[in-house]
Design an enzyme around this catalytic site. Structure first.
Site, mmCIF file in Angstrom:
data_model
loop_
_atom_site.group_PDB
_atom_site.id
_atom_site.type_symbol
_atom_site.label_atom_id
_atom_site.label_comp_id
_atom_site.label_asym_id
_atom_site.label_seq_id
_atom_site.Cartn_x
_atom_site.Cartn_y
_atom_site.Cartn_z
ATOM 1 C CG ASP A 35 -0.091 0.461 2.643
ATOM 2 O OD1 ASP A 35 0.902 -0.110 2.593
ATOM 3 O OD2 ASP A 35 -0.934 1.000 3.275
ATOM 4 C CD GLU A 36 5.120 1.952 2.764
ATOM 5 O OE1 GLU A 36 5.970 2.776 2.960
ATOM 6 O OE2 GLU A 36 5.051 0.885 3.234
#
Ligand code: TTP
Ligand code: MG
Length: 402
Positions: free
Chosen positions: A104-105
Site C-alpha cells: 500500500d505504499e
C-alpha cells in the site's frame, strides 16, 4: 538538481477496504485477521480501533482484552493485492517514475513533472481524490526532497493528510521527532540509542558523531547518522528497472547413487531449505517449484507445480516431496535438483500468525547462517547424511538446464 519526491501510503489499508465494501463497518473499530477465532494476529486495525491501542502484529487475544467489542473481519489477500495493482495503475499516470514499496505504499519521482512544491501538492491532492472517488479509500501523501523525508512526512500526516516538507523546513521538522520515526528504527535500536547514548529524539541523535554510531551499529550506523541529518540519496526505482530474479535453484550430485528414501528425503530437505534461505535473503516468495531427478542411467526427469506463495522451508519441502513421489520410479538416484520460479516480492509480513512464528524462527536461523555459513544449520533428517553435498547453483534458467 533538487528532487521532488512524493510518498503515498494508504490509511489502514486492509481495514479501509473492508469498510468500503461493507458500509455498516464504516466508523467502527475493526481488526483484520486471518483467523477470526482468536488464534491469529491483527494484520491491521481501523483508526477507530487504534484509539483502544490495537495495532498491527498484536495477537487477537490481546486485542480483545484491550477492547472486547472489536469487530474481527477475515482478510481477503487476493482482493487487497488486486486493489493495490489498480492503485499502482493510477499512480503511473501521474509520475514518470513510480516505485512500489509495499502493498500500500509507493514513491513517485515528480522532479521532472512539476516546477515547484505547490504544483506537487496539487498533484498529490488529485491523486488522493482519484483514489478516493474510485475505491472510497483514504490515503496520505508526504512530499519532500528525498524518499526518507517524504516517507516520514506521510507518516506524520496520517490519516487522510498531505504534508509538504521543503529542504529548508526539514531540519526543524526532523528535530522534534522521536528516533522511532526514522523508518527501520524499531524498538531494539530505540532501546540501544537510549541506553548507550541517552538519545530519544532526532535532535539529540544529531549530536552523536558518525564514528560513535558505526562502533555500535556497524554499517547501519551510517544510515542512522544520515537519516538524523535528513540525508538520503537513494533513487526512486521504477518497477521495470528493478532487477528481476527469474529463478532460484539448487542441485546436488550424490557421492554414490542411492534408492534409500530416507537419504533422498534428507537431500530434498536440504535443497529446499537452501532455496528458501536465498528467497528470504531477497525478500521473495515463490509461486512455482520444479523437482529434477537424474537416475543412475543418466535419464533425467523434471516435474513442476504451482504452489501457494511462500518462502518457508517446511512448505516448500512438503511440496517437493509430493513432486518426488509423483514421479519416482524406484531406480537409484544420481542427482536431485529443486528450483523455485514465478518469484514475487513480499508485500507484507505478519498476516498469518503461524507464518509469523515460522518467520521469526527462520529469521533467527538465517542470522546464524549469515554469520557462520549456509551449511551450518540443518534439520534433523538432513544431518548425518553419508553424502557430502556439493551444492551448486543452477544459474538463472530452469531446471531443464541441469
Ligand atoms: P501499513 O501501511 O503499515 O499499515 P496500514 O495501511 O494498515 O495503516 P497506516 O494508516 O498506518 O498506513 O501496512 C499496509 C497493510 O499491510 C495493512 O493494512 C495490513 C498489512 N500489514 C500486515 O499484514 N502486517 C503488519 O504487521 C503490517 C504492519 C501491515
Ligand atoms: Mg498504510
Amino acid at each position: 538538481m533538487e528532487k521532488i519526491i512524493a510518498h503515498i501510503d494508504m490509511d489502514a489499508f486492509f481495514a479501509s477496504i473492508e469498510q468500503a465494501r461493507r458500509p455498516w463497518l464504516k466508523g467502527k473499530p475493526i481488526g483484520i485477521t486471518n483467523h477470526p477465532d482468536g488464534r491469529s494476529v491483527i494484520a491491521t486495525a481501523s483508526y477507530e480501533a487504534r484509539t483502544y491501542g490495537i495495532k498491527s502484529g498484536m495477537p487477537v487475544k490481546e486485542a480483545l482484552k484491550l477492547f472486547p467489542n472489536l469487530i474481527l473481519v477475515k482478510g481477503d489477500m487476493n482482493l487487497y493485492e488486486k486493489i493495490s495493482d489498480e492503485i499502482y495503475e493510477i499512480l503511473i499516470r501521474y509520475a514518470p517514475t513510480v516505485e512500489r514499496f509495499s502493498i500500500d505504499e509507493a514513491f513517485l519521482d515528480l522532479t521532472y513533472k512539476v516546477k515547484d512544491y505547490e504544483e506537487a501538492r496539487v498533484i498529490g491532492l488529485e491523486i488522493k481524490k482519484e483514489i478516493f472517488d474510485k475505491f472510497s479509500l483514504p490515503s496520505t501523501i508526504g512530499i519532500s526532497y528525498n524518499k526518507l523525508i517524504a516517507k516520514i512526512a506521510s507518516k506524520e500526516a496520517k490519516p487522510n493528510g498531505l504534508l509538504v516538507i521543503t529542504k529548508e523546513e526539514a531540519d526543524t521538522f526532523l528535530r522534534k521527532l522521536q528516533v522511532s520515526k526514522i523508518p527501520g528504527v524499531g524498538k531494539k535500536i530505540e532501546e540501544v540509542l537510549k541506553k548507550k547514548f541517552n538519545v530519544e529524539t532526532i535532535e539529540q541523535l544529531q549530536k552523536i558523531g558518525i564514528n560513535e554510531l558505526i562502533k555500535v551499529f556497524h554499517t547501519y550506523g551510517v544510515f542512522i547518522y544520515n537519516a538524523a541529518h535528513g540525508i538520503d540519496n537513494s533513487e526512486v526505482v521504477a518497477e521495470f528497472e528493478k532487477e528481476e530474479e527469474k529463478s532460484i535453484g539448487n542441485s546436488t550430485t550424490l557421492d554414490f547413487d542411492t534408492d534409500d528414501i530416507e537419504v533422498i528425503k534428507g537431500v530434498l530437505r536440504r535443497l529446499s531449505s537452501n532455496i528458501c534461505y536465498r528467497l528470504r535473503l531477497k525478500s521473495l516468495l515463490a509461486k512455482r517449484i520444479t523437482l529434477t531427478i537424474r537416475y543412475e542411467d543418466f535419464s533425467t526427469f523434471s516435474h513442476s507445480k504451482n504452489i501457494e506463495k511462500t518462502n518457508l522451508d517446511s512448505q516448500i519441502y512438503q511440496e517437493v516431496l509430493k513432486l518426488f513421489f509423483e514421479i519416482y520410479s524406484g531406480q537409484k538416484v544420481r542427482l536431485l535438483g529443486v528450483s523455485a520460479t514465478h518469484l514475487n516480492h513480499i508485500p507484507y509480513t505478519l498476516f498469518n500468525h503461524n507464518e509469523e512464528k515460522n518467520e521469526k524462527l527462520l529469521t533467527a536461523i538465517d542470522k546464524v547462517r549469515n554469520k557462520i555459513g549456509n551449511e551450518s544449520i540443518s534439520y534433523a533428517n538432513s544431518v548425518n547424511l553419508k553424502f557430502r553435498l556439493a551444492n551448486k547453483k543452477i544459474s538463472g534458467g530452469n531446471s531443464s538446464a541441469l
